[in-house]
Design a protein around this motif. Structure first.
Motif, PDB file in Angstrom:
ATOM      1  N   MET A   1       0.849  -1.181   0.000  1.00  0.00           N
ATOM      2  CA  MET A   1       0.000   0.000   0.000  1.00  0.00           C
ATOM      3  C   MET A   1       0.891   1.239   0.000  1.00  0.00           C
ATOM      4  N   SER A   2       1.174   1.708  -1.218  1.00  0.00           N
ATOM      5  CA  SER A   2       2.211   2.721  -1.319  1.00  0.00           C
ATOM      6  C   SER A   2       1.748   3.977  -2.030  1.00  0.00           C
ATOM      7  N   ALA A   3       0.453   4.246  -1.975  1.00  0.00           N
ATOM      8  CA  ALA A   3      -0.063   5.378  -2.734  1.00  0.00           C
ATOM      9  C   ALA A   3       0.423   6.700  -2.167  1.00  0.00           C
ATOM     10  N   ASP A   4       0.681   7.623  -3.035  1.00  0.00           N
ATOM     11  CA  ASP A   4       0.998   8.986  -2.629  1.00  0.00           C
ATOM     12  C   ASP A   4      -0.155   9.855  -3.084  1.00  0.00           C
ATOM     13  N   PRO A   5      -1.011  10.275  -2.160  1.00  0.00           N
ATOM     14  CA  PRO A   5      -2.218  11.003  -2.551  1.00  0.00           C
ATOM     15  C   PRO A   5      -1.929  12.306  -3.271  1.00  0.00           C
ATOM     16  N   SER A   6      -0.691  12.804  -3.144  1.00  0.00           N
ATOM     17  CA  SER A   6      -0.385  14.072  -3.802  1.00  0.00           C
ATOM     18  C   SER A   6      -0.216  13.877  -5.306  1.00  0.00           C
ATOM     19  N   GLN A   7      -0.073  12.627  -5.734  1.00  0.00           N
ATOM     20  CA  GLN A   7       0.151  12.421  -7.160  1.00  0.00           C
ATOM     21  C   GLN A   7      -1.136  12.623  -7.954  1.00  0.00           C
ATOM     22  N   VAL A   8      -0.961  13.115  -9.170  1.00  0.00           N
ATOM     23  CA  VAL A   8      -2.141  13.323 -10.009  1.00  0.00           C
ATOM     24  C   VAL A   8      -2.593  11.988 -10.576  1.00  0.00           C
ATOM     25  N   ALA A   9      -3.841  11.957 -11.052  1.00  0.00           N
ATOM     26  CA  ALA A   9      -4.387  10.712 -11.579  1.00  0.00           C
ATOM     27  C   ALA A   9      -3.643  10.297 -12.841  1.00  0.00           C
ATOM     28  N   LEU A  10      -3.266   9.019 -12.889  1.00  0.00           N
ATOM     29  CA  LEU A  10      -2.686   8.454 -14.112  1.00  0.00           C
ATOM     30  C   LEU A  10      -3.800   8.167 -15.105  1.00  0.00           C
ATOM     31  N   LEU A  11      -4.890   7.667 -14.552  1.00  0.00           N
ATOM     32  CA  LEU A  11      -6.025   7.259 -15.378  1.00  0.00           C
ATOM     33  C   LEU A  11      -7.286   7.847 -14.769  1.00  0.00           C
ATOM     34  N   ARG A  12      -8.067   8.491 -15.621  1.00  0.00           N
ATOM     35  CA  ARG A  12      -9.321   9.073 -15.125  1.00  0.00           C
ATOM     36  C   ARG A  12     -10.449   8.584 -16.044  1.00  0.00           C
ATOM     37  N   VAL A  13     -11.375   7.857 -15.461  1.00  0.00           N
ATOM     38  CA  VAL A  13     -12.503   7.312 -16.232  1.00  0.00           C
ATOM     39  C   VAL A  13     -13.719   8.184 -15.941  1.00  0.00           C
ATOM     40  N   GLN A  14     -14.358   8.656 -17.002  1.00  0.00           N
ATOM     41  CA  GLN A  14     -15.464   9.609 -16.821  1.00  0.00           C
ATOM     42  C   GLN A  14     -16.718   9.139 -17.544  1.00  0.00           C
ATOM     43  N   LEU A 203       4.197 -10.723  -3.919  1.00  0.00           N
ATOM     44  CA  LEU A 203       4.946 -10.402  -5.132  1.00  0.00           C
ATOM     45  C   LEU A 203       4.439  -9.116  -5.776  1.00  0.00           C
ATOM     46  N   LEU A 204       3.109  -8.971  -5.866  1.00  0.00           N
ATOM     47  CA  LEU A 204       2.550  -7.757  -6.476  1.00  0.00           C
ATOM     48  C   LEU A 204       2.938  -6.521  -5.682  1.00  0.00           C
ATOM     49  N   ARG A 205       2.867  -6.632  -4.340  1.00  0.00           N
ATOM     50  CA  ARG A 205       3.234  -5.483  -3.498  1.00  0.00           C
ATOM     51  C   ARG A 205       4.706  -5.109  -3.665  1.00  0.00           C
ATOM     52  N   GLU A 206       5.544  -6.154  -3.732  1.00  0.00           N
ATOM     53  CA  GLU A 206       6.987  -5.917  -3.874  1.00  0.00           C
ATOM     54  C   GLU A 206       7.292  -5.253  -5.219  1.00  0.00           C
ATOM     55  N   LEU A 207       6.680  -5.772  -6.282  1.00  0.00           N
ATOM     56  CA  LEU A 207       6.934  -5.213  -7.613  1.00  0.00           C
ATOM     57  C   LEU A 207       6.396  -3.786  -7.703  1.00  0.00           C
ATOM     58  N   GLN A 208       5.278  -3.554  -7.035  1.00  0.00           N
ATOM     59  CA  GLN A 208       4.709  -2.205  -7.028  1.00  0.00           C
ATOM     60  C   GLN A 208       5.638  -1.233  -6.309  1.00  0.00           C
ATOM     61  N   ARG A 209       6.195  -1.695  -5.198  1.00  0.00           N
ATOM     62  CA  ARG A 209       7.117  -0.850  -4.426  1.00  0.00           C
ATOM     63  C   ARG A 209       8.354  -0.513  -5.258  1.00  0.00           C
ATOM     64  N   ASP A 210       8.870  -1.532  -5.971  1.00  0.00           N
ATOM     65  CA  ASP A 210      10.101  -1.327  -6.762  1.00  0.00           C
ATOM     66  C   ASP A 210       9.867  -0.467  -7.990  1.00  0.00           C
ATOM     67  N   LYS A 211       8.739  -0.661  -8.651  1.00  0.00           N
ATOM     68  CA  LYS A 211       8.537  -0.027  -9.964  1.00  0.00           C
ATOM     69  C   LYS A 211       7.529   1.121  -9.931  1.00  0.00           C
ATOM     70  N   GLY A 212       6.795   1.288  -8.827  1.00  0.00           N
ATOM     71  CA  GLY A 212       5.816   2.378  -8.735  1.00  0.00           C
ATOM     72  C   GLY A 212       4.589   2.167  -9.611  1.00  0.00           C
ATOM     73  N   THR A 213       4.328   0.913  -9.974  1.00  0.00           N
ATOM     74  CA  THR A 213       3.180   0.618 -10.849  1.00  0.00           C
ATOM     75  C   THR A 213       1.861   0.811 -10.087  1.00  0.00           C
ATOM     76  N   ALA A 214       0.882   1.420 -10.742  1.00  0.00           N
ATOM     77  CA  ALA A 214      -0.465   1.474 -10.164  1.00  0.00           C
ATOM     78  C   ALA A 214      -1.157   0.150 -10.480  1.00  0.00           C
ATOM     79  N   ILE A 215      -1.937  -0.352  -9.527  1.00  0.00           N
ATOM     80  CA  ILE A 215      -2.623  -1.634  -9.753  1.00  0.00           C
ATOM     81  C   ILE A 215      -4.129  -1.442  -9.627  1.00  0.00           C
ATOM     82  N   LEU A 216      -4.831  -1.910 -10.654  1.00  0.00           N
ATOM     83  CA  LEU A 216      -6.292  -1.999 -10.589  1.00  0.00           C
ATOM     84  C   LEU A 216      -6.588  -3.466 -10.302  1.00  0.00           C
ATOM     85  N   PHE A 217      -6.991  -3.756  -9.082  1.00  0.00           N
ATOM     86  CA  PHE A 217      -7.115  -5.132  -8.620  1.00  0.00           C
ATOM     87  C   PHE A 217      -8.591  -5.498  -8.551  1.00  0.00           C
TER      88      PHE A 217
END
Ligand code: SF4
Length: 349
Positions: A1-14, A203-217
């Motif tokens: 759980m590594s979200a940074d709320p200050s970051q802008v949206a990567l993906l915005r669905v409207q 594994l998903l958490r570790e890869l997310q931490r290393d690469k900063g990938t957003a995950i839609l789970f």
């Protein structure tokens, strides 16, 4: 759980709408879906089968079978670019490269006649321009990263030679090979036993931490939500009916359906307070999800809802903001008329 709320949206669905044509007419399977994903966060999409979770994921990647389906309205803004309006050539660049997806059952997604090395290497050759030797080397590195033992040997094996857990790891390696900005994981551990499931989550958490990938789970399992999510989006009958941080949604659910999902999981329900803890039986939500042909007007949950009132049969409830102060960017919200009643009571002198 590594979200940074200050970051802008990567993906915005409207206001995303998807409809399917059939001999019975047109059915709206997604009906005004709105949400966003920020860099490095995990957004869990939860709901029963047929609620629109997987359809949402397919719509983001423009993979809805067409015909009979089509995106009839709305936008999918990826880093500001509307993917609904993008050319098919542009979508081939995005898929597997900037936005990747792992599916529920790897055996149906992996090609049985190619080695796992060929399949991981394909996207590297296609998107990163690597030659065969470099793609093979990188494929071995990816297998190693996802924890497959003896990757130099496994890279030349075929999917049927691997266990279910290893095949799912191969799928994750394929999905992450090009370092995507967003990984869509559609029930990635449903077919696996709990031990392997825990390993895949780690594994998903570790890869997310290393690469900063957003995950839609995507999941129907509230236990997985509690473990994986930064934020939660609950869907029902093609609509988003609740959104918020994991703590908000799990500890103070604003929609009766979300409350029902939580109460179906005794350990989670009983850990969330006295109200749930008073029960020692296994709760369930009465009734079934209505067919998309039988939605009619009003709230789609009304036939199963213990709080239904007359207006629920005629008016679709909008999303009511419940806690703007604590999360101003993406407030906790629930689409239920109970909150209109509460607001009216609060403002009546
Ligand atoms: Fe229940 Fe009405 Fe709320 Fe729907 S809008 S969840 S029927 S109270």
């Amino acid at each position: 759980m590594s979200a940074d709320p200050s970051q802008v949206a990567l993906l915005r669905v409207q206001d995303l709408h998807v409809e399917f044509k059939s001999r019975r007419g047109n059915a709206m399977v997604l009906n005004g879906v709105d949400f966003e994903i920020r860099g490095g966060e995990t957004l869990c999409v939860v709901g029963e089968s047929g609620c629109g979770k997987s359809m949402t994921a397919l719509a983001l990647l423009r993979l809805i079978p067409s015909p009979p389906g089509r995106i009839s309205h709305g936008r999918v803004l990826f880093q500001g670019e509307d993917l609904v309006a993008a050319t098919e050539a542009r979508m081939r660049e995005v898929r597997g490269n900037r936005i990747s997806m792992i599916f529920q059952e790897p055996m149906t997604s992996l090609n049985p006649v190619f080695t796992v090395g060929d399949q991981i290497g394909e996207s590297l050759r296609l998107h990163a321009g690597l030659d065969a030797g470099a793609a093979r080397k990188r494929s071995i590195e990816m297998l190693q990263q996802v924890g497959i033992p003896a990757p130099e040997r496994r890279v030349d094996e075929y999917p049927h030679q691997l266990s279910g857990g290893m095949r799912q790891r191969v799928m994750i390696a394929m999905a992450l090979a090009c370092r995507p900005d967003i990984l869509i994981a559609d029930e990635p551990t449903t077919a696996l036993d709990v031990t392997v499931q825990a390993q895949i989550f780690d594994l998903l958490r570790e890869l997310q931490r290393d690469k900063g990938t957003a995950i839609l789970f995507i999941t129907h399992d509230m236990g997985a939500v509690a473990e994986m999510a930064d934020r939660v989006m609950v869907m029902y009958a093609g609509r988003v009916i609740e959104q918020g941080t994991t703590a908000q949604v799990l500890s103070q659910p604003g929609h009766p359906y979300t409350r029902g999902l939580i109460d179906c999981l005794p350990e989670l329900g009983s850990s969330l307070g006295a109200e749930a803890g008073e029960r020692d039986d296994l709760a369930e939500i009465d009734g079934v999800v209505p067919s998309i042909w039988e939605l009619g007007s009003g709230c789609a949950f009304r036939e199963r809802c213990p709080h239904a009132m007359p207006r629920c049969a005629t008016e679709v409830p909008p999303m009511f903001a419940l806690d703007v102060a604590s999360s101003p960017g993406a407030p906790h919200g629930a689409a239920c008329w109970l909150h209109a009643e509460a607001l009216e009571e609060a403002t009546t002198p």
